[in-house]
Motif scaffolding. Sequence first.
Motif, PDB file in Angstrom:
ATOM      1  N   LYS A  71       0.827  -1.203   0.000  1.00  0.00           N
ATOM      2  CA  LYS A  71       0.000   0.000   0.000  1.00  0.00           C
ATOM      3  C   LYS A  71       0.862   1.255   0.000  1.00  0.00           C
ATOM      4  O   LYS A  71       0.539   2.247  -0.657  1.00  0.00           O
ATOM      5  CB  LYS A  71      -0.930   0.003   1.211  1.00  0.00           C
ATOM      6  N   LEU A  72       1.977   1.205   0.746  1.00  0.00           N
ATOM      7  CA  LEU A  72       2.870   2.365   0.782  1.00  0.00           C
ATOM      8  C   LEU A  72       3.600   2.521  -0.542  1.00  0.00           C
ATOM      9  O   LEU A  72       3.759   3.636  -1.050  1.00  0.00           O
ATOM     10  CB  LEU A  72       3.877   2.222   1.931  1.00  0.00           C
ATOM     11  N   HIS A  74       2.635   1.935  -3.417  1.00  0.00           N
ATOM     12  CA  HIS A  74       1.774   2.436  -4.479  1.00  0.00           C
ATOM     13  C   HIS A  74       1.322   3.877  -4.257  1.00  0.00           C
ATOM     14  O   HIS A  74       0.560   4.414  -5.067  1.00  0.00           O
ATOM     15  CB  HIS A  74       0.546   1.528  -4.636  1.00  0.00           C
ATOM     16  N   MET A  75       1.799   4.491  -3.186  1.00  0.00           N
ATOM     17  CA  MET A  75       1.498   5.904  -2.995  1.00  0.00           C
ATOM     18  C   MET A  75       2.271   6.723  -4.046  1.00  0.00           C
ATOM     19  O   MET A  75       3.448   6.445  -4.311  1.00  0.00           O
ATOM     20  CB  MET A  75       1.884   6.354  -1.591  1.00  0.00           C
ATOM     21  N   SER A  77       3.757   9.613  -4.149  1.00  0.00           N
ATOM     22  CA  SER A  77       5.024  10.249  -3.737  1.00  0.00           C
ATOM     23  C   SER A  77       6.124   9.221  -3.550  1.00  0.00           C
ATOM     24  O   SER A  77       7.294   9.474  -3.876  1.00  0.00           O
ATOM     25  CB  SER A  77       4.808  11.045  -2.449  1.00  0.00           C
ATOM     26  N   GLY A 131       4.541  10.879   1.051  1.00  0.00           N
ATOM     27  CA  GLY A 131       4.064   9.533   0.757  1.00  0.00           C
ATOM     28  C   GLY A 131       3.485   8.849   1.979  1.00  0.00           C
ATOM     29  O   GLY A 131       2.461   8.153   1.897  1.00  0.00           O
ATOM     30  N   GLU A 134       0.145  10.371   2.646  1.00  0.00           N
ATOM     31  CA  GLU A 134      -0.845   9.830   1.713  1.00  0.00           C
ATOM     32  C   GLU A 134      -1.355   8.476   2.173  1.00  0.00           C
ATOM     33  O   GLU A 134      -2.563   8.175   2.079  1.00  0.00           O
ATOM     34  CB  GLU A 134      -0.227   9.709   0.314  1.00  0.00           C
ATOM     35  N   LEU A 135      -0.443   7.654   2.690  1.00  0.00           N
ATOM     36  CA  LEU A 135      -0.847   6.342   3.187  1.00  0.00           C
ATOM     37  C   LEU A 135      -1.776   6.476   4.385  1.00  0.00           C
ATOM     38  O   LEU A 135      -2.799   5.782   4.477  1.00  0.00           O
ATOM     39  CB  LEU A 135       0.391   5.530   3.568  1.00  0.00           C
ATOM     40  N   ALA A 138      -5.240   7.465   3.337  1.00  0.00           N
ATOM     41  CA  ALA A 138      -5.988   6.516   2.507  1.00  0.00           C
ATOM     42  C   ALA A 138      -6.276   5.196   3.201  1.00  0.00           C
ATOM     43  O   ALA A 138      -7.245   4.511   2.859  1.00  0.00           O
ATOM     44  CB  ALA A 138      -5.223   6.252   1.205  1.00  0.00           C
ATOM     45  N   HIS A 139      -5.440   4.810   4.178  1.00  0.00           N
ATOM     46  CA  HIS A 139      -5.578   3.493   4.791  1.00  0.00           C
ATOM     47  C   HIS A 139      -5.346   3.575   6.300  1.00  0.00           C
ATOM     48  O   HIS A 139      -4.593   4.424   6.783  1.00  0.00           O
ATOM     49  CB  HIS A 139      -4.563   2.498   4.193  1.00  0.00           C
TER      50      HIS A 139
END
Length: 434
Positions: A71-72, A74-75, A77, A131, A134-135, A138-139
């Motif tokens: 998941k990280l 695919h961020m 940044s 980044g 963002e993670l 999103a999660h």
Amino acid sequence: MRIYRILYRQARVLEERLDYYSQFNPSPLSMQQFTDFGENATNSDSFMFLRKELPVRLANIMKEFNLLPNKLLHMPSVEAVRNLYRQSFLDLLHFQDGIGPVTTTTLDKFTDALVKIRNRHSDVVMTMAQGVMELKEAHAINANTEANIQYFLDRFYMNRISIRMLINQHTILFGDSVNHQNHIGCIDPQCDVVKVIEDSYSNARFLCDQYYLASPELVLRCHNGKDKATKTIMAAGAKADKTAVSVVYVPSHLYHMLFELFKNAMRAVVEHHGAASDTFPPIDVLLVMGQEDLTIRLSDQGGGIPRSVMDFLFNYMYSTAPQPAVSGLDTPPLAGYGYGLPLSRLYARYFHGDLQVTSCDGYGTDTIIYLKALSSEANELLPVYNKTCQRQYSTPVQTHDWSSQAHSALFVRPFSTSSRPRTQPPSLATSDTQ
């Protein structure tokens, strides 16, 4: 189809070269080796060393990217950072075996490539931090994921510090970069610690005055225990003995640490006592040169930090200040991004020093920087990609074997995902996992 085949072939070659170079451990240098090399080595000597060492350091950390949670990775940044590293690694592969005789043109191209790599990576710290943000947005992040991210970022940023150190040394010594008088690359053999303290305090005070229209004074005490020198005391505005304490060090690294600590201390003092206060207790700095360590203790009376918060001080993206809004100010914010202390500790540990924080909740905080007094003992501390490192990412966070409330400052894990105490005891069927 032809384009896809070319891209596939390039990707496979990249992975093969990464596998090859990641087999080698980085070669840590001491401060003494840096200075000796800078005084005696030629451009060609530096080229021969760096064209092998830089790919090794890059490959070691690039392989570690693959161990992060998907998941990280695919961020956006984080993907951007990985692409920057891939490009820099490919740039360095152009200077490996088979390039022919080492000519002046080759050396110039190599120096230019290093400058481009340094400029390309100039915003990597903030991009990687973005980044992680963002993670989080999103999660949901569990304890294992956060522990892995913390572990990786310490190693990633330390690797970045080491690569910039090598690049700066080469470009300053053999490129067009400006070399300060008496410096060996970016190293000052007689680093005036008092001057660095003064400069970092002055600049942090300038920011503090802009934000709060007030700032605390500085009281600096110097003691050279190594030479049994007489203690020197400097109150605000006075002059300390400039020759009292000096060390072989990188002034920009020391400035980075002190500037961050002064910002934190000033904000704490002003906010604790109130910006409208007529007087503030000064920030007290004790500078001591010992037989093995150079120690800088920075003490403030800014109200201190509760023990429940201490575990979070060196976690990335944690800050005791609210995150600042983006604005058109020409000056950076006084606080709020949360990576200042973690990065400062890495700068201290890079040459086997340290940065520690102790606090008295309700009174103030002491922050201590330890540096090696002897350049021969100030060795680089570098992350290595190996089986031990790989196990770190696969090992789950251990279950506690002490019974406590979940929010207890004594027992709660730094990366705990819940701070709420249980409302009822666990059932017998699940008690062995608590």
